[in-house]
Design a protein around this motif. Sequence first.
Motif, short mmCIF file in Angstrom:
data_model
loop_
_atom_site.label_atom_id
_atom_site.label_comp_id
_atom_site.label_asym_id
_atom_site.label_seq_id
_atom_site.Cartn_x
_atom_site.Cartn_y
_atom_site.Cartn_z
N GLY A 12 0.76 -1.24 0.00
CA GLY A 12 0.00 0.00 0.00
C GLY A 12 0.80 1.30 0.00
O GLY A 12 0.22 2.38 0.06
N GLY A 14 2.67 2.38 -2.47
CA GLY A 14 2.72 2.99 -3.81
C GLY A 14 3.66 2.32 -4.80
O GLY A 14 3.95 2.88 -5.85
N LYS A 15 4.13 1.11 -4.48
CA LYS A 15 5.10 0.43 -5.35
C LYS A 15 4.59 0.25 -6.78
O LYS A 15 5.29 0.56 -7.74
CB LYS A 15 5.43 -0.97 -4.79
CG LYS A 15 6.15 -0.99 -3.48
CD LYS A 15 6.43 -2.41 -3.03
CE LYS A 15 5.18 -3.23 -2.77
NZ LYS A 15 4.36 -2.74 -1.65
N THR A 16 3.37 -0.26 -6.90
CA THR A 16 2.86 -0.57 -8.23
C THR A 16 2.64 0.70 -9.05
O THR A 16 2.98 0.75 -10.24
CB THR A 16 1.56 -1.40 -8.12
OG1 THR A 16 1.87 -2.59 -7.38
CG2 THR A 16 1.01 -1.80 -9.47
N THR A 17 2.11 1.72 -8.38
CA THR A 17 1.92 3.01 -9.06
C THR A 17 3.26 3.54 -9.55
O THR A 17 3.40 3.95 -10.71
CB THR A 17 1.31 4.03 -8.07
OG1 THR A 17 0.17 3.43 -7.45
CG2 THR A 17 0.93 5.31 -8.75
N ASN A 186 6.85 8.24 -0.01
CA ASN A 186 5.69 8.57 -0.84
C ASN A 186 4.53 9.12 -0.02
O ASN A 186 4.41 8.85 1.18
CB ASN A 186 5.26 7.31 -1.60
CG ASN A 186 4.27 7.60 -2.70
OD1 ASN A 186 4.18 8.72 -3.21
ND2 ASN A 186 3.51 6.59 -3.09
N ARG A 187 3.68 9.87 -0.72
CA ARG A 187 2.46 10.45 -0.12
C ARG A 187 2.77 11.33 1.09
O ARG A 187 2.10 11.25 2.11
CB ARG A 187 1.49 9.33 0.28
CG ARG A 187 0.63 8.90 -0.88
CD ARG A 187 -0.53 8.06 -0.45
NE ARG A 187 -0.18 7.05 0.48
CZ ARG A 187 -0.49 5.76 0.39
NH1 ARG A 187 -1.21 5.35 -0.63
NH2 ARG A 187 -0.14 4.91 1.30
N PRO A 213 5.03 13.95 -3.02
CA PRO A 213 3.86 14.47 -2.33
C PRO A 213 2.62 13.60 -2.52
O PRO A 213 2.55 12.82 -3.48
CB PRO A 213 3.65 15.83 -3.00
CG PRO A 213 4.25 15.68 -4.36
CD PRO A 213 5.40 14.73 -4.21
N ASP A 215 -0.77 13.17 -3.99
CA ASP A 215 -1.19 13.79 -5.24
C ASP A 215 -2.58 13.29 -5.65
O ASP A 215 -2.80 12.09 -5.75
CB ASP A 215 -0.16 13.43 -6.32
CG ASP A 215 -0.43 14.14 -7.63
OD1 ASP A 215 0.03 15.28 -7.79
OD2 ASP A 215 -1.14 13.55 -8.48
N ILE A 237 4.76 14.07 -9.39
CA ILE A 237 5.37 12.76 -9.07
C ILE A 237 6.02 12.18 -10.32
O ILE A 237 7.15 11.70 -10.29
CB ILE A 237 4.29 11.81 -8.53
CG1 ILE A 237 3.64 12.47 -7.33
CG2 ILE A 237 4.85 10.41 -8.25
CD1 ILE A 237 3.23 11.64 -6.24
N1 LIG Z 1 1.73 9.96 -4.17
C1 LIG Z 1 0.49 9.48 -4.05
N2 LIG Z 1 -0.56 10.30 -3.82
C2 LIG Z 1 -1.79 9.82 -3.65
N3 LIG Z 1 -2.13 8.54 -3.72
C3 LIG Z 1 -1.13 7.64 -3.97
C4 LIG Z 1 0.22 8.06 -4.15
N4 LIG Z 1 0.98 6.97 -4.38
C5 LIG Z 1 0.15 5.92 -4.35
N5 LIG Z 1 -1.12 6.30 -4.10
C6 LIG Z 1 -2.31 5.45 -3.92
O1 LIG Z 1 -2.03 4.52 -2.89
C7 LIG Z 1 -2.68 3.29 -3.15
C8 LIG Z 1 -1.69 2.15 -3.06
O2 LIG Z 1 -0.79 2.25 -4.13
P1 LIG Z 1 -0.13 0.96 -4.80
O3 LIG Z 1 0.74 1.48 -5.89
O4 LIG Z 1 -1.14 -0.05 -5.15
O5 LIG Z 1 0.76 0.43 -3.59
P2 LIG Z 1 1.53 -0.96 -3.40
O6 LIG Z 1 1.82 -1.49 -4.77
O7 LIG Z 1 2.75 -0.60 -2.63
O8 LIG Z 1 0.63 -1.85 -2.62
C9 LIG Z 1 -3.33 3.43 -4.52
O9 LIG Z 1 -4.69 3.72 -4.32
C10 LIG Z 1 -2.60 4.60 -5.14
O10 LIG Z 1 -3.40 5.31 -6.07
#
Ligand SMILES: Nc1ncnc2c1ncn2[C@@H]1O[C@H](COP(=O)(O)OP(=O)(O)O)[C@@H](O)[C@H]1O
Length: 250
Positions: A12, A14-17, A186-187, A213, A215, A237
């Motif tokens: 959670g 943000g790795k995948t994003t 992140n975030r 930040p 976002d 980002i």
């Molecule tokens: N910088 C950011 N600002 C706002 N939301 C974010 C940011 N980075 C990630 N998210 C949100 O956080 C959640 C988890 O991200 P995800 O990439 O699935 O994490 P992971 O792969 O680490 O489990 C998603 O809903 C994503 O849109």
Amino acid sequence: MSCLFALSGKGGVGKTTLAGLFVRGLREIGRKPILAIDADPNSCLADMLGVRVRFTIGSARETVRDEAEAQKISKQELLRMKIAQGLVESNGFDLISMGRPEGPGCYCYANNVLKSAIKELSDQYPYVVLDNEAGLENLSRRIVQSVDVLTLVSDASNAGMNTLERLYGLAREMGVGFRKLVLLVNRTRGGELPESAARVQKNTGARNMLALPYDEEIATLAEESRPVWDVSDENPIYRKILELVRETSG
Ligand SMILES: Nc1ncnc2c1ncn2[C@@H]1O[C@H](COP(=O)(O)OP(=O)(O)O)[C@@H](O)[C@H]1O
Ligand SMILES: [Mg+2]
């Protein structure tokens, strides 16, 4: 030799994003073709990249021995075939999805075969982005042994910052080799690194430590199941990731 980026961190964060944005950034600056490896069964890098997976290779791990015997081919050859079937080809990048994780049984032997098959595939691409599940298990046992840019992702909480140090320690302990270490917080609120960041950077020796930040555009992306290609070119980002991949992929 390919340049491999691996992203690790708690679920959670943000790795995948970010992995999706790495692929977009690399493609943008012409560092392609890229192989994207989805090694997190709990989230979907394919969705993030806007492609459909027909076939994951995770299940092959359990059946490869029997199937190879029945088809009278080597296990290595069979896995190679499965990987070829599972590879999704897109514009500037291909994607392979590892599928579900290890079951309760031990597939160490098949994992080793899988690992060498993935290595063989990765070697065909100048750039590889690996989206890991939480922890470092993939890096040590399942998929790769050595990475170029180890990217540890965290939130800005104190616990998150401690996790970065712990993951770094684990990587050293497990003998995961890396050329560069990048820490992404992140975030964050306002894009500022928390106070403990200096300590973490010092203890890990990371040259790059970036605050990303919170976002709105990125947050809505997941809510609306849209791919990273929809993120605006000016997104803060994305701009930071673009700069990071430019700097670290050379
Ligand atoms: N910088 C950011 N600002 C706002 N939301 C974010 C940011 N980075 C990630 N998210 C949100 O956080 C959640 C988890 O991200 P995800 O990439 O699935 O994490 P992971 O792969 O680490 O489990 C998603 O809903 C994503 O849109
Ligand atoms: Mg994920």
